[in-house]
Design an enzyme around this catalytic site. Structure first.
Site, PDB file in Angstrom:
ATOM      1  N   SER A  40      45.064 -19.313  54.911  1.00 17.08           N
ATOM      2  CA  SER A  40      46.221 -18.970  55.727  1.00 17.08           C
ATOM      3  C   SER A  40      45.740 -18.086  56.874  1.00 17.08           C
ATOM      4  O   SER A  40      45.166 -17.023  56.635  1.00 17.08           O
ATOM      5  CB  SER A  40      47.243 -18.218  54.861  1.00 17.08           C
ATOM      6  OG  SER A  40      48.319 -17.784  55.650  1.00 17.08           O
ATOM      7  N   LYS A  69      46.469 -23.285  57.090  1.00 16.40           N
ATOM      8  CA  LYS A  69      47.882 -22.962  57.339  1.00 16.40           C
ATOM      9  C   LYS A  69      47.899 -21.922  58.443  1.00 16.40           C
ATOM     10  O   LYS A  69      47.112 -20.967  58.406  1.00 16.40           O
ATOM     11  CB  LYS A  69      48.497 -22.412  56.058  1.00 16.40           C
ATOM     12  CG  LYS A  69      49.828 -21.717  56.221  1.00 16.40           C
ATOM     13  CD  LYS A  69      50.452 -21.478  54.852  1.00 16.40           C
ATOM     14  CE  LYS A  69      50.926 -20.052  54.679  1.00 16.40           C
ATOM     15  NZ  LYS A  69      51.581 -19.832  53.375  1.00 16.40           N
ATOM     16  N   LYS A  83      50.397 -19.322  60.820  1.00 17.80           N
ATOM     17  CA  LYS A  83      51.689 -18.657  60.946  1.00 17.80           C
ATOM     18  C   LYS A  83      52.234 -18.956  62.341  1.00 17.80           C
ATOM     19  O   LYS A  83      51.494 -18.863  63.339  1.00 17.80           O
ATOM     20  CB  LYS A  83      51.526 -17.148  60.765  1.00 17.80           C
ATOM     21  CG  LYS A  83      51.004 -16.750  59.373  1.00 17.80           C
ATOM     22  CD  LYS A  83      52.041 -17.003  58.287  1.00 17.80           C
ATOM     23  CE  LYS A  83      51.570 -16.450  56.945  1.00 17.80           C
ATOM     24  NZ  LYS A  83      52.616 -16.588  55.906  1.00 17.80           N
ATOM     25  N   ASP A 109      53.640 -22.107  58.770  1.00 13.19           N
ATOM     26  CA  ASP A 109      54.549 -21.240  58.015  1.00 13.19           C
ATOM     27  C   ASP A 109      55.257 -20.310  58.988  1.00 13.19           C
ATOM     28  O   ASP A 109      54.610 -19.538  59.706  1.00 13.19           O
ATOM     29  CB  ASP A 109      53.743 -20.421  56.991  1.00 13.19           C
ATOM     30  CG  ASP A 109      54.635 -19.546  56.107  1.00 13.19           C
ATOM     31  OD1 ASP A 109      55.870 -19.609  56.249  1.00 13.19           O
ATOM     32  OD2 ASP A 109      54.067 -18.810  55.273  1.00 13.19           O
ATOM     33  N   GLU A 166      56.634 -24.652  56.442  1.00 14.56           N
ATOM     34  CA  GLU A 166      57.050 -23.736  55.379  1.00 14.56           C
ATOM     35  C   GLU A 166      58.088 -22.744  55.895  1.00 14.56           C
ATOM     36  O   GLU A 166      57.893 -22.104  56.932  1.00 14.56           O
ATOM     37  CB  GLU A 166      55.799 -22.998  54.871  1.00 14.56           C
ATOM     38  CG  GLU A 166      56.033 -22.133  53.644  1.00 14.56           C
ATOM     39  CD  GLU A 166      54.710 -21.543  53.138  1.00 14.56           C
ATOM     40  OE1 GLU A 166      53.636 -22.116  53.399  1.00 14.56           O
ATOM     41  OE2 GLU A 166      54.774 -20.489  52.486  1.00 14.56           O
ATOM     42  N   ASP A 193      59.479 -21.142  50.432  1.00 10.32           N
ATOM     43  CA  ASP A 193      58.741 -20.018  49.857  1.00 10.32           C
ATOM     44  C   ASP A 193      59.760 -18.912  49.566  1.00 10.32           C
ATOM     45  O   ASP A 193      60.254 -18.772  48.444  1.00 10.32           O
ATOM     46  CB  ASP A 193      57.660 -19.594  50.875  1.00 10.32           C
ATOM     47  CG  ASP A 193      56.918 -18.311  50.513  1.00 10.32           C
ATOM     48  OD1 ASP A 193      57.317 -17.620  49.556  1.00 10.32           O
ATOM     49  OD2 ASP A 193      55.936 -17.958  51.203  1.00 10.32           O
ATOM     50  N   LYS A 234      54.935 -18.836  43.949  1.00 10.00           N
ATOM     51  CA  LYS A 234      54.261 -17.537  43.855  1.00 10.00           C
ATOM     52  C   LYS A 234      54.822 -16.871  42.610  1.00 10.00           C
ATOM     53  O   LYS A 234      56.016 -16.558  42.552  1.00 10.00           O
ATOM     54  CB  LYS A 234      54.542 -16.671  45.082  1.00 10.00           C
ATOM     55  CG  LYS A 234      53.940 -17.216  46.375  1.00 10.00           C
ATOM     56  CD  LYS A 234      54.277 -16.335  47.563  1.00 10.00           C
ATOM     57  CE  LYS A 234      53.701 -16.929  48.851  1.00 10.00           C
ATOM     58  NZ  LYS A 234      54.181 -16.232  50.055  1.00 10.00           N
ATOM     59  N   GLY A 263      50.148 -17.151  47.933  1.00  8.07           N
ATOM     60  CA  GLY A 263      49.607 -15.843  47.600  1.00  8.07           C
ATOM     61  C   GLY A 263      50.293 -14.762  48.405  1.00  8.07           C
ATOM     62  O   GLY A 263      51.028 -15.047  49.360  1.00  8.07           O
TER      63      GLY A 263
HETATM   64 MG    MG Z   1      55.043 -18.472  53.173  1.00 13.87          MG
END
Ligand code: MG
Length: 378
Positions: free
Chosen positions: A135, A161, A163, A188, A213, A238, A262, A290
């Site tokens: 990520s 991934k 952000k 995400d 996400e 999430d 998670k 995570g």
């Molecule tokens: Mg997330």
């Protein structure tokens, strides 16, 4: 197991690099480690609360009194046959999932040790190694993000991934595709958009993302169901999923097609396992996310990710990606093929380095079973 003693430890560990999302920027990891003593064994768990309530409501300063005043007294001096009973015994206390998760994870560690088995095995995990992705946080420039991605791909991570947030989405994804081609890529948003942004988010369909996400609000299912009907890209939830029941409702509503599991967000490994079973039953893809955990929480995540229904790479980086020195031995390492080995030793399968826990400890509190509390079973 009869839980005789608990110790809470607030640790603060500086990150190798700051981590930024649409929620803000963090330069160090604050969390609560939970150590439990039962039947001559010691177990460790992590409550991955943060210093500020941006990802979830809980923080170190809210979780601490909940653990001391409500959660610990419910389990101290009590005998449990299985860690699922610990989860059940904590259920009447609403939410406070991150706080509960540390306590429950310590019970799982002790239980696995008592069986002489790895935590992965007692959770039902079957894989000897798990596929991992990286990520990538928000960097100061798109070029800096591309350099980070290059680094992680070189190290073998199986998917990237990134952000995203309003103003840093389509251009970023296009730049990644232009430079790296058809790599497994997902985005995400950490709840950065609203339904009004649907036309913008639909532009992401052109880039064949594995998933988008949590584009909309952190507690929403209904708007995600509306958005999902306009997108070709699968939505993964999430922040909106706090239990297996939430996952069932989200899948039934069509709010998402993929679940990010998670354990801590769901209150523990037991609920994460139930969510995994639901996704497996539905044929819905699931994967382990995570919360930038220390090695203690990461070790539990590795064990969880070894369950067969987690069909997409986990957000599980090497220890050195996050910390100069992680508090477990050995450090988590990523193999050249983008996998992490699932430890074969009993319990977490890593040794907690108490010298380093001491080094990063900010505060501790030890709680004991009061005299007169019986070891009664549930
Ligand atoms: Mg997330």
């Amino acid at each position: 197991m009869r839980i005789e003693r608990l110790q809470l430890c607030h640790v603060r560990m500086p990150y190798v690099r700051p981590f930024e999302t649409s929620l803000g920027r963090e330069t160090s990891k604050d969390c609560i480690l939970v150590r439990a003593w039962a039947d001559g064994l010691t177990g460790w768990g992590e409550s991955p609360v943060t210093a500020a309530p941006f990802y979830m409501e809980e923080t170190v300063e809210t979780a601490w009194p909940i653990l001391v005043g409500f959660l610990a007294p419910r389990v101290l001096g009590r005998t449990f046959a299985h860690p699922d009973e610990v989860g059940e015994w904590l259920r009447p206390i609403r939410r406070n999932h991150l706080a509960k998760a540390g306590l429950e994870a310590a019970a799982w560690d002790i239980y696995a040790q008592s069986q002489g088995l790895p935590l992965a095995r007692v959770l039902g995990g079957t894989r000897p190694r798990v596929a991992v992705g990286m990520s990538v946080g928000i960097e100061p420039t798109i070029d800096a993000t591309l350099d980070r991605i290059d680094e992680w791909l070189t190290r073998g991570y199986q998917r990237i991934k990134v952000k995203i947030k309003a103003g840093l989405d389509v251009g970023l994804i296009r730049a990644i595709r232009d430079r790296f081609g058809a790599i497994p890529l997902q985005a995400d948003a950490n709840a950065a958009y609203t339904l009004a942004d649907a036309p913008r988010l639909m532009l992401l369909d052109a880039f064949d993302l594995v998933m988008l996400e949590q584009p909309l609000d952190y507690d929403d299912l209904a708007d995600h169901a509306v958005l999902s009907r306009s997108l070709r890209t699968p939505i993964c939830l999430d922040e909106s999923i706090h239990s297996a029941a939430d996952a069932r409702k989200a899948l039934d509503l069509g709010a998402c097609r993929i679940i990010n599991v998670k354990a801590a967000r769901m209150g523990g490994l037991g609920e994460a396992r139930r969510c995994h079973a639901l996704c497996l039953d539905r044929g819905s893809p699931a994967w382990c996310g995570g919360l930038l955990e220390t090695g203690i929480g990461r070790a539990a995540n590795i064990a969880l990710a070894s369950l067969a229904g987690f069909t997409l790479p986990a957000d599980l980086g090497a220890s050195g990606r996050y910390f100069h020195e992680d508090i477990i031995d050995p450090q988590v390492a990523v193999n050249a093929d983008g996998t992490v080995d699932v430890p074969a030793g009993p319990g977490l399968g890593f040794t907690v380095v108490e010298r380093l826990v001491d080094k990063y400890a900010v505060r501790r509190e030890t709680l004991r079973a009061p005299a007169g509390v019986s070891g009664e079973s549930l």
